[in-house]
Scaffold this motif. Structure first.
Motif, PDB file in Angstrom:
ATOM      1  N   GLY A  44      30.900  39.471  36.181  1.00 58.33           N
ATOM      2  CA  GLY A  44      31.131  38.846  34.886  1.00 58.33           C
ATOM      3  C   GLY A  44      30.434  39.577  33.752  1.00 58.33           C
ATOM      4  O   GLY A  44      29.394  40.216  33.951  1.00 58.33           O
ATOM      5  N   SER A  45      31.026  39.505  32.565  1.00 58.97           N
ATOM      6  CA  SER A  45      30.414  40.092  31.375  1.00 58.97           C
ATOM      7  C   SER A  45      30.742  39.206  30.183  1.00 58.97           C
ATOM      8  O   SER A  45      31.829  38.617  30.104  1.00 58.97           O
ATOM      9  CB  SER A  45      30.919  41.515  31.128  1.00 58.97           C
ATOM     10  OG  SER A  45      32.285  41.511  30.748  1.00 58.97           O
ATOM     11  N   ALA A  46      29.807  39.107  29.272  1.00 66.38           N
ATOM     12  CA  ALA A  46      29.963  38.219  28.117  1.00 66.38           C
ATOM     13  C   ALA A  46      31.126  38.642  27.225  1.00 66.38           C
ATOM     14  O   ALA A  46      31.810  37.803  26.630  1.00 66.38           O
ATOM     15  CB  ALA A  46      28.669  38.188  27.312  1.00 66.38           C
ATOM     16  N   SER A  47      31.376  39.945  27.133  1.00 65.98           N
ATOM     17  CA  SER A  47      32.415  40.442  26.231  1.00 65.98           C
ATOM     18  C   SER A  47      33.795  40.465  26.863  1.00 65.98           C
ATOM     19  O   SER A  47      34.792  40.656  26.171  1.00 65.98           O
ATOM     20  CB  SER A  47      32.056  41.859  25.769  1.00 65.98           C
ATOM     21  OG  SER A  47      32.120  42.762  26.868  1.00 65.98           O
ATOM     22  N   VAL A  65      35.603  39.481  35.127  1.00 66.74           N
ATOM     23  CA  VAL A  65      36.419  38.840  36.163  1.00 66.74           C
ATOM     24  C   VAL A  65      37.241  37.736  35.509  1.00 66.74           C
ATOM     25  O   VAL A  65      36.698  36.896  34.789  1.00 66.74           O
ATOM     26  CB  VAL A  65      35.531  38.241  37.277  1.00 66.74           C
ATOM     27  CG1 VAL A  65      36.378  37.492  38.289  1.00 66.74           C
ATOM     28  CG2 VAL A  65      34.736  39.348  37.969  1.00 66.74           C
ATOM     29  N   ARG A  66      38.547  37.743  35.753  1.00 68.10           N
ATOM     30  CA  ARG A  66      39.411  36.725  35.167  1.00 68.10           C
ATOM     31  C   ARG A  66      39.540  35.503  36.072  1.00 68.10           C
ATOM     32  O   ARG A  66      39.496  34.366  35.620  1.00 68.10           O
ATOM     33  CB  ARG A  66      40.808  37.305  34.896  1.00 68.10           C
ATOM     34  CG  ARG A  66      40.836  38.349  33.792  1.00 68.10           C
ATOM     35  CD  ARG A  66      42.280  38.707  33.422  1.00 68.10           C
ATOM     36  NE  ARG A  66      42.322  39.694  32.347  1.00 68.10           N
ATOM     37  CZ  ARG A  66      42.319  41.001  32.529  1.00 68.10           C
ATOM     38  NH1 ARG A  66      42.282  41.477  33.764  1.00 68.10           N
ATOM     39  NH2 ARG A  66      42.361  41.839  31.510  1.00 68.10           N
ATOM     40  N   PRO A  70      36.607  32.297  44.992  1.00 67.30           N
ATOM     41  CA  PRO A  70      36.717  33.439  45.910  1.00 67.30           C
ATOM     42  C   PRO A  70      37.613  34.555  45.394  1.00 67.30           C
ATOM     43  O   PRO A  70      37.317  35.735  45.591  1.00 67.30           O
ATOM     44  CB  PRO A  70      37.292  32.807  47.181  1.00 67.30           C
ATOM     45  CG  PRO A  70      36.860  31.385  47.122  1.00 67.30           C
ATOM     46  CD  PRO A  70      36.901  31.016  45.676  1.00 67.30           C
ATOM     47  N   LEU A  71      38.711  34.202  44.713  1.00 65.17           N
ATOM     48  CA  LEU A  71      39.598  35.238  44.177  1.00 65.17           C
ATOM     49  C   LEU A  71      38.879  36.077  43.123  1.00 65.17           C
ATOM     50  O   LEU A  71      39.072  37.291  43.049  1.00 65.17           O
ATOM     51  CB  LEU A  71      40.861  34.609  43.585  1.00 65.17           C
ATOM     52  CG  LEU A  71      41.875  34.053  44.587  1.00 65.17           C
ATOM     53  CD1 LEU A  71      43.055  33.427  43.857  1.00 65.17           C
ATOM     54  CD2 LEU A  71      42.364  35.156  45.529  1.00 65.17           C
ATOM     55  N   PHE A  76      36.209  41.114  41.587  1.00 68.09           N
ATOM     56  CA  PHE A  76      34.973  41.798  41.201  1.00 68.09           C
ATOM     57  C   PHE A  76      34.621  42.911  42.181  1.00 68.09           C
ATOM     58  O   PHE A  76      34.263  44.025  41.784  1.00 68.09           O
ATOM     59  CB  PHE A  76      33.843  40.775  41.120  1.00 68.09           C
ATOM     60  CG  PHE A  76      32.468  41.361  41.068  1.00 68.09           C
ATOM     61  CD1 PHE A  76      32.044  42.101  39.974  1.00 68.09           C
ATOM     62  CD2 PHE A  76      31.580  41.168  42.123  1.00 68.09           C
ATOM     63  CE1 PHE A  76      30.767  42.644  39.925  1.00 68.09           C
ATOM     64  CE2 PHE A  76      30.305  41.700  42.078  1.00 68.09           C
ATOM     65  CZ  PHE A  76      29.898  42.452  40.975  1.00 68.09           C
ATOM     66  N   ASP A  77      34.725  42.631  43.472  1.00 70.34           N
ATOM     67  CA  ASP A  77      34.383  43.636  44.486  1.00 70.34           C
ATOM     68  C   ASP A  77      35.294  44.853  44.389  1.00 70.34           C
ATOM     69  O   ASP A  77      34.840  45.998  44.527  1.00 70.34           O
ATOM     70  CB  ASP A  77      34.474  43.019  45.879  1.00 70.34           C
ATOM     71  CG  ASP A  77      33.324  42.065  46.180  1.00 70.34           C
ATOM     72  OD1 ASP A  77      32.345  42.065  45.420  1.00 70.34           O
ATOM     73  OD2 ASP A  77      33.427  41.323  47.175  1.00 70.34           O
ATOM     74  N   ILE A  78      36.592  44.619  44.176  1.00 73.14           N
ATOM     75  CA  ILE A  78      37.534  45.732  44.065  1.00 73.14           C
ATOM     76  C   ILE A  78      37.199  46.596  42.854  1.00 73.14           C
ATOM     77  O   ILE A  78      37.141  47.829  42.941  1.00 73.14           O
ATOM     78  CB  ILE A  78      38.980  45.205  43.969  1.00 73.14           C
ATOM     79  CG1 ILE A  78      39.399  44.555  45.303  1.00 73.14           C
ATOM     80  CG2 ILE A  78      39.950  46.327  43.607  1.00 73.14           C
ATOM     81  CD1 ILE A  78      40.735  43.853  45.253  1.00 73.14           C
ATOM     82  N   ALA A  79      36.977  45.946  41.717  1.00 71.79           N
ATOM     83  CA  ALA A  79      36.666  46.682  40.491  1.00 71.79           C
ATOM     84  C   ALA A  79      35.357  47.450  40.629  1.00 71.79           C
ATOM     85  O   ALA A  79      35.237  48.600  40.171  1.00 71.79           O
ATOM     86  CB  ALA A  79      36.593  45.710  39.314  1.00 71.79           C
TER      87      ALA A  79
END
Length: 275
Positions: A44-47, A65-66, A70-71, A76-79
């Motif tokens: 996650g990121s604030a921006s 992460v949108r 779990p999804l 996140f792991d893929i990115a």
């Protein structure tokens, strides 16, 4: 030669979730003091965009992460895995929930060490679909990781059914020697040294939290049980633990403040461990 480590598979630091986050924080700071460059990916990121910053000399990369739940973690792991290819260094992956990414990293000639954790696919909270997903990913991680890390010999025995035993090394978790810790932090809980027990665990069925709370609450003990962890009544298991807790059970939530946690551990009459 610059020594570089990239840590994947956690929510981020400073620790505010579980044992892997605490481990990553402690390991990163220890390596930093010995000249290592450590990069940790944070969920996650604030921006809403990829961000970088530094915490206590540790490079943090925040990945947006949108999805939720779990999804979102899989996203996140893929990115993070894809982004880590831009950074030189050894990769340490904590957990095998997205073990398929280990093959992806191996194919790109990256060294990936995997702390395999426990038997995630056996957890009672998962339905058949997630269990199958985790079972498959455990095998993929075991096959494609350059080396596997087990925190207990029994886990190493299990991993030997997934990959050659020589591929696994057992590294138990360490702990601080708690000597002469101040008692002042106990005041917020209304407890005295050696007049309480401590239980620190994620509220999962496999950690036997409910059994411990029920047993402790069956009669008046004359001492307290301090139960650390984040409990939400919307979660059926959490709600059951909350209902089972008697008047001598103190539940202050999840606490990561080191002085407070150390005081609870140092001055407990005993520590209850049901993992």
């Amino acid at each position: 030669m610059t020594r570089s480590l990239i840590i994947l598979g956690i929510r981020g630091i400073p620790a505010a979730h579980g044992g892997f986050e605490t481990f990553a924080e402690r390991l990163a700071l220890w390596l930093r003091d010995r000249g290592w460059t450590v990069t940790i990916y944070c969920q996650g990121s604030a921006s809403g965009k990829r961000e970088e910053d530094e915490w206590e000399g540790i490079r943090r990369i925040h990945m947006p992460v949108r999805a939720k739940g779990p999804l979102g973690t899989i996203q996140f792991d893929i990115a993070s895995a894809a982004d880590s290819l831009k950074i030189p260094g050894t990769i340490l992956t904590l957990g095998y929930n997205t073990g398929f990414l280990s093959g992806y990293l191996r194919a790109r000639r990256r060294v990936n060490l995997i702390n395999m954790d426990g038997l995630e696919w056996k957890r009672a909270k998962y339905t058949v679909g997630p269990r199958v997903f985790l079972w498959v990913n455990e095998r993929l991680a075991a096959l494609s990781g350059n080396a596997l890390i087990a925190d207990h010999p029994s886990i190493a025995d299990h991993l030997a059914t997934r990959a050659p035993r020589a591929k696994t090394v057992v590294i138990p978790y360490g702990g601080d020697r708690l000597v002469d810790r101040p008692t002042a932090p106990l005041a917020r809980f209304g407890i005295e040294p050696n007049r309480f027990f401590t239980l620190i665990a994620r509220p999962e069925p496999e950690n036997s939290v409910l059994e411990i709370v029920r047993a402790f609450s069956r009669k008046k003990r004359g001492v307290k049980l301090v139960l650390l962890g984040k409990y939400d009544r919307a979660n059926p298991y959490h709600a059951t633990v909350l209902e089972a807790a008697g008047p001598e059970v103190i539940m202050p939530g999840a606490i990561y403040e080191r002085l407070t946690v150390d005081a609870l551990r140092a001055h407990s009459a005993a520590y209850l461990h049901g993992h």
